[in-house]
Design a protein around this motif. Structure first.
Motif, PDB file in Angstrom:
ATOM      1  N   PRO A 171       0.809  -1.224   0.000  1.00  0.00           N
ATOM      2  CA  PRO A 171       0.000   0.000   0.000  1.00  0.00           C
ATOM      3  C   PRO A 171       0.839   1.269   0.000  1.00  0.00           C
ATOM      4  O   PRO A 171       1.697   1.458   0.861  1.00  0.00           O
ATOM      5  CB  PRO A 171      -0.806  -0.122   1.300  1.00  0.00           C
ATOM      6  N   ARG A 172       0.581   2.140  -0.979  1.00  0.00           N
ATOM      7  CA  ARG A 172       1.219   3.453  -1.061  1.00  0.00           C
ATOM      8  C   ARG A 172       0.114   4.500  -1.191  1.00  0.00           C
ATOM      9  O   ARG A 172      -0.773   4.367  -2.044  1.00  0.00           O
ATOM     10  CB  ARG A 172       2.158   3.550  -2.269  1.00  0.00           C
TER      11      ARG A 172
ATOM     12  N   PHE B 161      -5.316   4.121  -1.805  1.00  0.00           N
ATOM     13  CA  PHE B 161      -3.978   3.534  -1.853  1.00  0.00           C
ATOM     14  C   PHE B 161      -3.749   2.844  -3.194  1.00  0.00           C
ATOM     15  O   PHE B 161      -4.662   2.229  -3.759  1.00  0.00           O
ATOM     16  CB  PHE B 161      -3.791   2.514  -0.723  1.00  0.00           C
TER      17      PHE B 161
ATOM     18  N   GLU C  31      -0.853   0.194  -5.382  1.00  0.00           N
ATOM     19  CA  GLU C  31       0.107  -0.899  -5.157  1.00  0.00           C
ATOM     20  C   GLU C  31      -0.357  -1.903  -4.099  1.00  0.00           C
ATOM     21  O   GLU C  31       0.463  -2.529  -3.418  1.00  0.00           O
ATOM     22  CB  GLU C  31       1.477  -0.335  -4.759  1.00  0.00           C
ATOM     23  N   VAL C  32      -1.658  -2.086  -3.959  1.00  0.00           N
ATOM     24  CA  VAL C  32      -2.196  -3.002  -2.955  1.00  0.00           C
ATOM     25  C   VAL C  32      -2.244  -4.421  -3.524  1.00  0.00           C
ATOM     26  O   VAL C  32      -2.724  -4.641  -4.639  1.00  0.00           O
ATOM     27  CB  VAL C  32      -3.611  -2.568  -2.517  1.00  0.00           C
TER      28      VAL C  32
ATOM     29  N   LYS D 145      -6.389  -6.862  -1.264  1.00  0.00           N
ATOM     30  CA  LYS D 145      -7.108  -5.743  -0.666  1.00  0.00           C
ATOM     31  C   LYS D 145      -6.446  -5.357   0.648  1.00  0.00           C
ATOM     32  O   LYS D 145      -5.624  -6.101   1.203  1.00  0.00           O
ATOM     33  CB  LYS D 145      -8.569  -6.110  -0.436  1.00  0.00           C
ATOM     34  N   LEU D 146      -6.807  -4.190   1.150  1.00  0.00           N
ATOM     35  CA  LEU D 146      -6.294  -3.726   2.429  1.00  0.00           C
ATOM     36  C   LEU D 146      -6.878  -4.558   3.565  1.00  0.00           C
ATOM     37  O   LEU D 146      -8.042  -4.974   3.514  1.00  0.00           O
ATOM     38  CB  LEU D 146      -6.641  -2.253   2.638  1.00  0.00           C
TER      39      LEU D 146
ATOM     40  N   ASN E  43      -9.146  -0.883  -1.821  1.00  0.00           N
ATOM     41  CA  ASN E  43      -7.987   0.000  -1.951  1.00  0.00           C
ATOM     42  C   ASN E  43      -8.148   1.302  -1.168  1.00  0.00           C
ATOM     43  O   ASN E  43      -7.277   2.169  -1.251  1.00  0.00           O
ATOM     44  CB  ASN E  43      -7.736   0.349  -3.426  1.00  0.00           C
ATOM     45  N   SER E  44      -9.250   1.456  -0.432  1.00  0.00           N
ATOM     46  CA  SER E  44      -9.541   2.729   0.229  1.00  0.00           C
ATOM     47  C   SER E  44      -9.762   2.553   1.721  1.00  0.00           C
ATOM     48  O   SER E  44     -10.296   1.537   2.178  1.00  0.00           O
ATOM     49  CB  SER E  44     -10.790   3.385  -0.376  1.00  0.00           C
TER      50      SER E  44
ATOM     51  N   ASN F 175      -2.217  -3.141   6.471  1.00  0.00           N
ATOM     52  CA  ASN F 175      -1.419  -3.976   5.574  1.00  0.00           C
ATOM     53  C   ASN F 175      -2.275  -4.359   4.375  1.00  0.00           C
ATOM     54  O   ASN F 175      -3.438  -3.968   4.268  1.00  0.00           O
ATOM     55  CB  ASN F 175      -0.946  -5.248   6.291  1.00  0.00           C
ATOM     56  N   ASP F 176      -1.698  -5.173   3.494  1.00  0.00           N
ATOM     57  CA  ASP F 176      -2.511  -5.796   2.457  1.00  0.00           C
ATOM     58  C   ASP F 176      -2.491  -7.311   2.660  1.00  0.00           C
ATOM     59  O   ASP F 176      -1.928  -7.813   3.642  1.00  0.00           O
ATOM     60  CB  ASP F 176      -2.060  -5.376   1.051  1.00  0.00           C
TER      61      ASP F 176
ATOM     62  N   ALA G 143       1.635  -0.674   5.089  1.00  0.00           N
ATOM     63  CA  ALA G 143       1.532   0.705   4.610  1.00  0.00           C
ATOM     64  C   ALA G 143       2.606   1.537   5.302  1.00  0.00           C
ATOM     65  O   ALA G 143       2.852   1.370   6.497  1.00  0.00           O
ATOM     66  CB  ALA G 143       0.154   1.274   4.912  1.00  0.00           C
TER      67      ALA G 143
END
Length: 494
Positions: free
Chosen positions: A392-393, A408, A410-411, A414-415, A448-449, A477-478, A484
Motif C-alpha cells: 500500500p502506497r 492507496f 500498489e495493494v 485488498k487492504l 484500496n480505500s 497492511n494488504d 503501509a
C-alpha cells in the motif's frame, strides 16, 4: 652406469619425472572455501585463479576443473588447460561456471595426477547488509531462523562461515571502526576469554538478514552470500563516503574494503538507518546525504544500477523530536519514486523487543517483505512473483461529505488490518493534530480505500497523516502482509 648414464644423471632424470606433490602445486588466488561468488545476469561466474608450481613444471600447462559435491565434473568443466607455468607461477580464468554448489575447484600440472583444490564454494547472489542497529539486529536470541548450508556469511572477522544468528559481531571485527572503547577510551578488539565470555552471555542479536536469505533461496533456488556491515547507533555523517580513504577506521571505508575482499561485485544492498538522524540538528541534511550515499555506493562499486532496498524507520517508545522522526520517514517514503532500482519496505506496524528494536519474530516478516519486493523487481523470470506489488502506497485523500477517503495504490489483493484499524489522524496547515477522526475503516466495497469518519468542519489546508509521532499504533497492511508506510502530510482534496 645404466645404458651409459651416470647414477647422478639417472637421479636427476628421475627427479624430473617424479609425480608432482600437492604441496608443490599451490592455488594462491581463487574462491575462498565456503564463499559465494556473485553470478552474472546469465546465472554464471568467471573464476580467476593463480598459483605457484615447482620448477619441474616449467613451460607445462596447468589444468583445472570444477566438480560437484558428488565428485562429478560440471558439464563442460572437466580438465581444461589454463596457461603454461612461467617462473614457477601460473594463472588462468575458468569461464561461465553455472550457479549452484557446493563446488570444488581442482588444479594439476598436465600429465600428472597430484592435485591442489579449493573445496566448498558456491555461485549465487551476494547481499550487503548495512545501516544501524535494526540492520545489525538486536532481536532476542530466541526462536531463531535456522541455518541452511547454501547460505553463507562473510562474517565481520573476514571469514566465510555458515550464516547463523547473530550475523553481526562487532567486538572482534577485522575493522577498528566496529570495536568497543575500553575504560581508557581506546578502541579494543575482544579476543580470548573476553570474547568467549561476550559470546556466552549474549542475549540479543537477531536481525532480518538470514530470514531474507532463506526467502530469496526459496524463490530463486540459488545460494546466497551475506556481507554484514551494519553498526548500531550510527548516523549519516558516520557513513559518509568522504571517509572511504580511512578504510577500516570508517564505516564506509570498512564496507568498501569488505566488498572488494569478496570479489568486488554484489547483487544489491539492504539498508536500515535513519533513527540517528531524526533530530533538529541532522534532519534537514538527511535527504541530500541519503541520496549521495546511494550514488557513492553505485559509483565506487562500479555498478551504476546497483539495487538498493531499504527499510523505512519504524517505532520508538519515545516522545522527543517527533516531527523530525516523521520527517525522516517521509523522506524515505518519497525517495523510492525518484531514484531507479530503489525500493522501500515499511516497519511501523511491527512489534519490538525493546523500546526501538524490531522483534525477532517480526524481523522475519520484514525479511519477507523485502524478498517479495525484490523477487518482483529483479526476477521477472519468477512467474509466481510477477503479479506482486510493492504494498500500500498513499495515492490521494478526498473529502466526501462527512468522510475523508484515502486511496492507496500498489495493494496486493485488498487492504486488511488486525483488529481495529488505527494510525490515521487529521492535522491543520501548521502540522498540529486536529481531533476529527472518530472511526477509521477499510471500505468494504473498495479494498484500496480507507474511510475516515470525521466530526466537525475541517480547517483549511487540512492534511492526513498515518503513523504520526514516534510510537503510533498503526496496523494497515494488504493481503500479502506488505505494510503501509508512515506518511504525511497528505493534502485533503475538496
Amino acid at each position: 652406469t645404466i645404458l651409459g648414464m651416470s647414477l647422478r644423471t639417472v637421479a636427476f632424470l628421475t627427479f624430473l619425472f617424479l609425480p608432482l606433490q600437492a604441496q608443490d602445486l599451490k592455488i594462491n588466488i581463487g574462491p575462498a572455501a565456503g564463499s559465494v561468488l556473485q553470478r552474472d545476469n546469465d546465472g554464471r561466474a568467471d573464476i580467476k585463479i593463480a598459483g605457484t608450481a615447482p620448477r619441474a613444471a616449467l613451460n607445462k600447462f596447468v589444468e583445472a576443473r570444477v566438480i560437484n559435491e558428488k565428485g562429478d565434473p560440471l558439464p563442460g568443466k572437466d580438465w581444461q588447460a589454463l596457461e603454461r607455468v612461467k617462473n614457477t607461477a601460473w594463472s588462468g580464468l575458468l569461464k561461465s561456471v553455472p550457479q549452484g554448489g557446493p563446488y570444488s575447484l581442482e588444479v594439476r600440472v598436465a600429465g600428472t595426477t597430484s592435485i591442489d583444490a579449493i573445496k566448498d564454494f558456491y555461485i549465487g547472489d551476494l547481499w550487503l547488509l548495512a545501516g544501524q542497529s535494526n540492520m545489525e539486529g538486536v532481536g532476542n536470541l530466541a526462536d531463531l531462523e535456522q541455518p541452511d548450508p547454501r547460505i553463507r556469511s562473510f562474517d565481520q572477522s573476514d571469514r566465510w562461515v555458515l550464516a547463523a544468528e547473530p550475523l553481526h559481531q562487532l567486538v572482534n571485527a577485522a575493522d577498528r571502526v566496529h570495536w568497543r572503547k575500553d575504560k581508557e577510551g581506546n578502541l579494543k578488539k575482544l579476543e580470548g576469554q573476553d570474547l568467549e565470555q561476550y559470546v556466552a552471555n549474549r542475549k540479543k542479536g537477531a536481525g532480518l538478514g538470514l530470514s531474507f536469505a532463506k526467502a530469496m533461496l526459496q524463490r530463486t533456488g540459488v545460494p546466497i552470500g551475506l556481507l554484514p556491515c551494519a553498526h548500531g547507533g550510527t548516523s549519516m555523517d558516520q557513513w559518509s563516503p568522504a571517509l572511504k580513504d580511512k578504510q577500516g577506521d570508517s564505516l564506509y571505508g570498512a564496507t568498501y574494503r569488505r566488498f572488494l575482499a569478496t570479489g568486488g561485485r554484489i547483487r544489491g544492498i539492504l539498508w536500515y538507518q535513519g533513527e540517528s538522524d531524526a533530530s533538529p540538528k541532522a534532519v534537514a541534511a538527511f535527504p541530500e546525504k541519503f541520496e549521495k550515499l546511494i550514488s557513492a555506493f553505485r559509483q565506487d562499486f562500479l555498478q551504476p544500477d546497483l539495487p538498493f532496498y531499504y527499510v523505512q524507520i519504524g517505532r520508538h517508545v519515545n516522545y522527543t523530536n517527533q516531527a523530525e522522526w516523521n520527517a525522516v520517514q517521509e523522506v524515505q517514503r518519497k525517495l523510492e519514486s525518484r531514484i531507479p532500482k530503489v525500493g522501500m519496505v515499511p516497519a511501523v506496524d511491527l512489534s519490538l523487543d525493546d523500546a526501538i528494536h524490531i522483534s525477532t519474530a517480526d524481523h522475519k516478516r520484514l525479511a519477507l517483505r523485502l524478498a517479495n519486493q525484490i523477487a518482483h523487481d529483479l526476477h521477472p523470470d519468477l512467474e509466481n512473483f510477477r503479479p506482486y506489488k510493492r504494498g500500500p502506497r498513499p495515492a490521494n485523500a478526498k473529502l466526501e461529505g462527512d468522510i475523508v477517503r484515502v486511496l492507496f495504490a500498489e495493494v496486493n489483493g485488498k487492504l486488511v488490518s488486525s483488529g481495529r484499524l488505527g494510525g490515521f489522524s487529521i492535522h491543520d496547515s501548521q502540522g498540529a493534530p486536529v481531533p476529527a477522526v472518530f472511526r477509521a475503516q477499510i471500505d468494504p466495497r473498495d479494498g484500496n480505500s480507507v474511510i475516515l469518519s470525521i466530526s466537525g468542519k475541517l480547517p483549511d489546508g487540512a492534511t492526513v497523516h498515518y503513523a504520526a509521532g514516534r510510537d503510533p499504533y498503526a496496523n494497515l497492511n494488504d493481503e500479502l502482509d506488505m505494510g503501509a508506510p508512515a506518511f504525511g502530510p497528505l493534502p485533503i482534496e475538496r
